[in-house]
Write a protein that holds these residues in place. Structure first.
Motif, mmCIF file in Angstrom:
data_model
loop_
_atom_site.group_PDB
_atom_site.id
_atom_site.type_symbol
_atom_site.label_atom_id
_atom_site.label_comp_id
_atom_site.label_asym_id
_atom_site.label_seq_id
_atom_site.Cartn_x
_atom_site.Cartn_y
_atom_site.Cartn_z
ATOM 1 N N HIS A 54 -27.262 2.462 -3.826
ATOM 2 C CA HIS A 54 -28.036 1.600 -2.934
ATOM 3 C C HIS A 54 -27.773 1.942 -1.465
ATOM 4 O O HIS A 54 -28.697 2.009 -0.649
ATOM 5 C CB HIS A 54 -27.697 0.139 -3.202
ATOM 6 C CG HIS A 54 -28.337 -0.383 -4.462
ATOM 7 N ND1 HIS A 54 -28.001 -1.590 -5.030
ATOM 8 C CD2 HIS A 54 -29.301 0.138 -5.258
ATOM 9 C CE1 HIS A 54 -28.725 -1.787 -6.114
ATOM 10 N NE2 HIS A 54 -29.526 -0.750 -6.274
ATOM 11 N N TRP A 55 -26.500 2.141 -1.132
ATOM 12 C CA TRP A 55 -26.170 2.493 0.247
ATOM 13 C C TRP A 55 -26.789 3.832 0.632
ATOM 14 O O TRP A 55 -27.290 4.003 1.756
ATOM 15 C CB TRP A 55 -24.654 2.547 0.422
ATOM 16 C CG TRP A 55 -24.037 1.216 0.694
ATOM 17 C CD1 TRP A 55 -23.255 0.476 -0.138
ATOM 18 C CD2 TRP A 55 -24.156 0.455 1.907
ATOM 19 N NE1 TRP A 55 -22.882 -0.708 0.462
ATOM 20 C CE2 TRP A 55 -23.415 -0.744 1.723
ATOM 21 C CE3 TRP A 55 -24.807 0.663 3.118
ATOM 22 C CZ2 TRP A 55 -23.323 -1.717 2.700
ATOM 23 C CZ3 TRP A 55 -24.715 -0.321 4.109
ATOM 24 C CH2 TRP A 55 -23.974 -1.493 3.897
ATOM 25 N N LEU A 56 -26.764 4.785 -0.289
ATOM 26 C CA LEU A 56 -27.346 6.091 0.009
ATOM 27 C C LEU A 56 -28.835 5.969 0.271
ATOM 28 O O LEU A 56 -29.360 6.567 1.228
ATOM 29 C CB LEU A 56 -27.090 7.061 -1.145
ATOM 30 C CG LEU A 56 -27.694 8.472 -0.988
ATOM 31 C CD1 LEU A 56 -27.177 9.148 0.271
ATOM 32 C CD2 LEU A 56 -27.401 9.327 -2.226
ATOM 33 N N ARG B 138 -18.582 10.396 1.455
ATOM 34 C CA ARG B 138 -19.916 10.836 1.054
ATOM 35 C C ARG B 138 -21.000 10.088 1.820
ATOM 36 O O ARG B 138 -21.973 10.689 2.303
ATOM 37 C CB ARG B 138 -20.093 10.653 -0.450
ATOM 38 C CG ARG B 138 -19.153 11.492 -1.294
ATOM 39 C CD ARG B 138 -19.528 11.484 -2.751
ATOM 40 N NE ARG B 138 -19.362 10.200 -3.409
ATOM 41 C CZ ARG B 138 -18.307 9.843 -4.131
ATOM 42 N NH1 ARG B 138 -17.280 10.681 -4.231
ATOM 43 N NH2 ARG B 138 -18.259 8.678 -4.753
ATOM 44 N N LEU B 139 -20.835 8.782 1.924
ATOM 45 C CA LEU B 139 -21.838 7.979 2.633
ATOM 46 C C LEU B 139 -21.810 8.258 4.134
ATOM 47 O O LEU B 139 -22.860 8.281 4.789
ATOM 48 C CB LEU B 139 -21.620 6.493 2.357
ATOM 49 C CG LEU B 139 -21.878 6.055 0.915
ATOM 50 C CD1 LEU B 139 -21.510 4.588 0.725
ATOM 51 C CD2 LEU B 139 -23.340 6.278 0.528
ATOM 52 N N LEU C 208 -17.876 17.773 7.392
ATOM 53 C CA LEU C 208 -16.475 17.937 7.758
ATOM 54 C C LEU C 208 -15.974 16.741 8.567
ATOM 55 O O LEU C 208 -14.840 16.273 8.368
ATOM 56 C CB LEU C 208 -16.297 19.231 8.554
ATOM 57 C CG LEU C 208 -16.532 20.521 7.768
ATOM 58 C CD1 LEU C 208 -16.607 21.715 8.705
ATOM 59 C CD2 LEU C 208 -15.452 20.731 6.722
ATOM 60 N N ALA C 209 -16.821 16.241 9.470
ATOM 61 C CA ALA C 209 -16.438 15.055 10.250
ATOM 62 C C ALA C 209 -16.261 13.846 9.342
ATOM 63 O O ALA C 209 -15.322 13.051 9.512
ATOM 64 C CB ALA C 209 -17.494 14.774 11.311
ATOM 65 N N ALA C 210 -17.136 13.708 8.362
ATOM 66 C CA ALA C 210 -17.044 12.576 7.437
ATOM 67 C C ALA C 210 -15.765 12.640 6.616
ATOM 68 O O ALA C 210 -15.098 11.617 6.397
ATOM 69 C CB ALA C 210 -18.267 12.560 6.521
ATOM 70 N N VAL C 211 -15.399 13.834 6.147
ATOM 71 C CA VAL C 211 -14.162 13.996 5.388
ATOM 72 C C VAL C 211 -12.958 13.598 6.244
ATOM 73 O O VAL C 211 -12.052 12.885 5.795
ATOM 74 C CB VAL C 211 -14.020 15.445 4.890
ATOM 75 C CG1 VAL C 211 -12.632 15.703 4.326
ATOM 76 C CG2 VAL C 211 -15.089 15.756 3.841
#
Length: 421
Positions: free
Chosen positions: A9-11, A115-116, A398-401
């Motif tokens: 849902h968030w995706l 991931r989100l 990469l920033a999200a990780v």
């Protein structure tokens, strides 16, 4: 790819938000095609009207064929030269790229939050929304690059002939759409070599991937051999190499008229696309050979240009709205790039044992390898700021990780999560 209900849902909310932002850009920013856009439009229009693939200057393979052939021509054939429909299709491709950022983050070992975040960062990145207004190949190249790299990462975890064929086919489309994207072949090949499959199976998968790449790109190269006398993907290689490597080169794009070849360019064009490109390539290579230090210095300058923050202004005096957008873009860029650098401590590269998922650090290393390879290509030729956009989704991943690892550390939870099947 299995997602829990909440994450799905968030995706979808993130994808919808990204699509809305891109549609708003299409409606709010009127733009008249110019430069390369006119070449792509003329190639598609001439094809639809039975004149073959030829641009408005009479060139038959100066520009990459993928964008006009796969995106523009089908719309022109069915709906006429409706540029609004073209831009709306580019909006859809933007949505595909958002989903692929989520998928690549998953293969890079990111958890639900990472991931989100990867999807959200690319969905909200302003240039990603604004560039759908322009009729440029980057709108097609971006999702193709993401798809090719995602398939390669899947192969590194789960050997499969079907995935190998799909990966090769995608890179065949990349070859037709934007040659610079082939720089990611190194990262894709390395991912496949690190698969838990045995050496024999790995080599067969590599051979299958290369065969499908040639199967997709081969017909166009055959056409060029028949029409131009040379089985090339395009005829701008020597031209672009010369623009980036001549006595007047600055590292950024420059007009051929501002180079030493400017005075006789018109005469050189009459020798034919292939011959003109070969002459300019020879000029560039001669200059490089006789000025190795200048070439190395210029290459480093190109890398700096490629990653220079967007504090430049447009050609005209910006309106209040444009000035605000540029400021937000600058802040976004700095936050994303600086945060991506924080992912460096988790890099690693080793081959997993059979039956095990690849470690997250290895796939992060492959993403960084892809970034460096894509940068290196532009260090050889020249830089236009929009050339950076197809690789920016990987920076967002990469920033999200890195952001997720910061949150997990604050919560005193495990730092790296392994991607699961």
């Amino acid at each position: 790819m299995r997602l829990n209900l909440g994450e799905r849902h968030w995706l979808w909310l993130i994808v919808v938000a990204g699509l809305v932002l891109r549609v708003a850009a299409v409606l709010a920013f009127p733009h008249v095609p110019e430069g390369d856009e006119q070449a792509y439009l003329s190639m598609a229009s001439n094809l639809v009207h039975g004149q073959g693939i030829v641009d408005f200057m009479g060139n038959r393979a100066m520009y990459n064929v993928g964008y006009p052939l796969f995106l523009l021509a089908p719309i022109f054939q069915v709906f006429g030269e409706n540029l609004l429909l073209v831009r709306l299709l580019q909006v859809v491709l933007g949505g595909v790229s958002i989903v692929l950022c989520h998928a690549i983050a998953r293969e890079a070992g990111a958890g639900r939050l990472g991931r989100l975040l990867a999807a959200a960062l690319w969905a909200s990145y302003l240039p990603a929304a604004l560039y759908v207004v322009y009729l440029q190949k980057e709108n097609l190249l971006t999702p193709l690059l993401l798809a090719g790299l995602w398939l390669a990462l899947l192969l590194a975890r789960r050997p499969s002939y079907r995935l190998a064929a799909a990966c090769g086919a995608v890179f065949g489309l990349i070859a037709l759409t934007g040659n610079a994207g082939l720089a990611l072949l190194g990262a894709a090949g390395l991912a496949l070599l690190l698969t838990p499959a045995g050496l024999s199976q790995t080599l067969r998968q590599l051979a299958l991937a290369l065969a499908t790449l040639l199967l997709v790109a081969g017909p166009w190269m055959w056409r060029n051999a028949e029409v131009l006398g040379s089985p090339v993907l395009n005829t701008n290689g020597g031209f672009n190499l010369y623009l980036g490597n001549n006595p007047a080169a600055t590292g950024m794009y420059m007009s051929i008229g501002d180079t030493p070849r400017g005075a006789d360019w018109a005469a050189l064009r009459k020798t034919g696309e292939v011959a003109a490109s070969a002459t300019l390539r020879a000029d560039a290579l001669n200059w490089i050979a006789s000025h190795p230090t200048d070439f190395a210095t210029l290459a480093l300058r190109k890398a700096a240009h490629f990653w220079t923050p967007p504090w430049h202004q447009g050609r005209d005096q910006p309106s209040g709205a444009e000035a605000l957008v540029r400021k937000v873009w600058l802040v976004q860029y700095l936050v994303i790039v600086l945060t991506a650098l924080a992912s460096l401590p988790w890099l690693g590269l080793r081959r997993p044992r059979a039956g095990q998922a690849g470690p997250a650090g290895r796939n992060l290393t492959l993403l960084w390898f892809a970034l460096l390879a894509y940068t290196a290509v532009h260090m050889v030729f020249y830089v236009i700021y929009r050339y950076r956009e197809p690789i920016m989704p990987l920076v967002c991943v990469l920033a999200a990780v890195a952001l997720e690892q910061f949150v997990l550390r604050r919560r005193e939870r495990p730092v790296i999560q392994i991607a699961s099947a």
